[in-house]
Design a protein around this motif. Sequence first.
Motif, short mmCIF file in Angstrom:
data_model
loop_
_atom_site.label_atom_id
_atom_site.label_comp_id
_atom_site.label_asym_id
_atom_site.label_seq_id
_atom_site.Cartn_x
_atom_site.Cartn_y
_atom_site.Cartn_z
N ILE A 65 12.77 -11.23 -9.75
CA ILE A 65 11.73 -11.16 -10.79
C ILE A 65 12.23 -10.52 -12.15
O ILE A 65 12.90 -9.66 -12.11
CB ILE A 65 10.85 -9.83 -10.21
CG1 ILE A 65 10.35 -10.19 -8.75
CG2 ILE A 65 9.77 -9.39 -11.05
CD1 ILE A 65 9.65 -9.16 -8.03
N GLY A 66 11.76 -11.37 -13.04
CA GLY A 66 12.43 -11.17 -14.44
C GLY A 66 13.50 -11.94 -14.74
O GLY A 66 13.75 -12.41 -15.78
N THR A 101 16.36 -4.76 -25.74
CA THR A 101 15.41 -5.89 -25.08
C THR A 101 16.29 -6.58 -23.95
O THR A 101 17.24 -6.95 -24.09
CB THR A 101 15.53 -6.60 -26.37
OG1 THR A 101 14.48 -6.17 -27.53
CG2 THR A 101 14.47 -8.40 -26.03
N PRO A 102 15.66 -6.80 -22.90
CA PRO A 102 16.23 -7.46 -21.85
C PRO A 102 16.89 -8.71 -22.44
O PRO A 102 15.94 -9.42 -23.08
CB PRO A 102 15.08 -7.47 -20.78
CG PRO A 102 14.32 -6.55 -21.08
CD PRO A 102 14.32 -6.36 -22.66
N VAL A 103 17.97 -9.13 -21.77
CA VAL A 103 18.44 -10.58 -22.13
C VAL A 103 18.34 -11.50 -20.75
O VAL A 103 18.71 -11.12 -19.71
CB VAL A 103 20.07 -10.39 -22.30
CG1 VAL A 103 20.58 -11.78 -22.65
CG2 VAL A 103 20.20 -9.49 -23.75
N THR A 104 17.64 -12.50 -21.03
CA THR A 104 17.22 -13.54 -19.90
C THR A 104 18.13 -14.13 -19.42
O THR A 104 19.24 -14.45 -20.29
CB THR A 104 15.93 -14.20 -20.06
OG1 THR A 104 16.38 -15.17 -21.32
CG2 THR A 104 14.61 -13.03 -20.66
N LEU A 105 18.14 -14.70 -18.21
CA LEU A 105 18.95 -15.73 -17.56
C LEU A 105 18.89 -17.17 -18.70
O LEU A 105 19.86 -17.70 -18.77
CB LEU A 105 18.92 -16.10 -16.21
CG LEU A 105 19.73 -17.07 -15.47
CD1 LEU A 105 21.07 -16.51 -15.58
CD2 LEU A 105 19.44 -17.24 -14.20
N ALA A 106 17.83 -17.39 -19.01
CA ALA A 106 17.59 -18.55 -19.56
C ALA A 106 18.17 -18.50 -20.98
O ALA A 106 19.02 -19.32 -21.42
CB ALA A 106 16.04 -18.87 -19.98
N THR A 107 18.25 -17.36 -21.68
CA THR A 107 18.89 -17.21 -22.82
C THR A 107 20.35 -17.34 -22.47
O THR A 107 21.17 -17.79 -23.75
CB THR A 107 18.65 -15.64 -23.54
OG1 THR A 107 17.06 -15.68 -23.76
CG2 THR A 107 19.27 -15.56 -24.69
N ILE A 108 20.79 -16.71 -21.64
CA ILE A 108 22.36 -16.48 -21.35
C ILE A 108 22.80 -18.15 -20.99
O ILE A 108 23.71 -18.44 -21.67
CB ILE A 108 22.62 -15.76 -20.00
CG1 ILE A 108 22.37 -14.34 -20.20
CG2 ILE A 108 24.02 -15.98 -19.54
CD1 ILE A 108 22.20 -13.31 -19.07
N MET A 117 30.31 -17.44 -17.91
CA MET A 117 30.00 -16.10 -16.91
C MET A 117 29.64 -16.61 -15.61
O MET A 117 29.16 -17.63 -15.12
CB MET A 117 28.49 -15.64 -17.70
CG MET A 117 28.98 -14.69 -18.93
SD MET A 117 27.46 -13.82 -19.58
CE MET A 117 27.61 -12.50 -18.51
N ASP A 118 30.25 -15.82 -14.82
CA ASP A 118 29.84 -15.93 -13.19
C ASP A 118 28.30 -16.04 -13.08
O ASP A 118 28.00 -17.01 -12.19
CB ASP A 118 30.49 -14.98 -12.58
CG ASP A 118 31.98 -14.98 -12.26
OD1 ASP A 118 32.59 -15.86 -12.48
OD2 ASP A 118 32.48 -14.02 -12.00
N ILE A 119 27.54 -15.47 -13.56
CA ILE A 119 25.99 -15.49 -13.57
C ILE A 119 25.18 -17.06 -13.61
O ILE A 119 24.53 -17.53 -13.03
CB ILE A 119 25.24 -14.58 -14.26
CG1 ILE A 119 23.82 -14.39 -13.56
CG2 ILE A 119 25.34 -14.80 -15.85
CD1 ILE A 119 23.08 -13.21 -14.50
N VAL A 120 26.28 -17.65 -14.59
CA VAL A 120 25.98 -19.04 -14.99
C VAL A 120 26.75 -19.96 -13.83
O VAL A 120 25.93 -20.94 -13.15
CB VAL A 120 26.32 -19.44 -16.52
CG1 VAL A 120 26.15 -20.87 -16.54
CG2 VAL A 120 25.51 -18.54 -17.30
#
Length: 149
Positions: A65-66, A101-108, A117-120
């Motif tokens: 979520i988010g 401001t939250p940084v979205t996964l899409a932006t990353i 990045m490991d999240i990618v």
Amino acid sequence: MTRFANPDVTGKQLWLLKSEPDAYGFDDLIAEGEGTWDGVRNHTAARNLRTMREGDLAFFYHSNIGKNIVAVAEVSVPGLTDPCDAKWAAVKVKPVAWLKTPVTLATIKATPELAGMDIVRQSRLSVAAVRPEEWALIIDMAGGLVSLS
């Protein structure tokens, strides 16, 4: 919202902790004041937990979520064992600040400097290392940090 000075990251390891906000979000950590990061059942993520030191900083990422980095937490007690299964690792963390401001996964994913990045690269990894240059860029993309109060 009060602007919060970016914490000094010199000599600290930097991390990203993923949690589903409907199960345990950053608001829950704030309410507790200090929470136990446990329940990790991935060997790489558990190794990362075992590597953490007191004072290390971590991005708090809301998954499912988010799908965004929303805040910063600090490792307060490293080297614990998971209370449900002693073969797994745990740490205690405390809330530090919100991202402005939250940084979205899409932006990353759309930012070439963050492609490593490991999240990618390892999207299912729930505890991941973050390089200092990635940390600085994400803080900048967020517009800085704001106080919890």
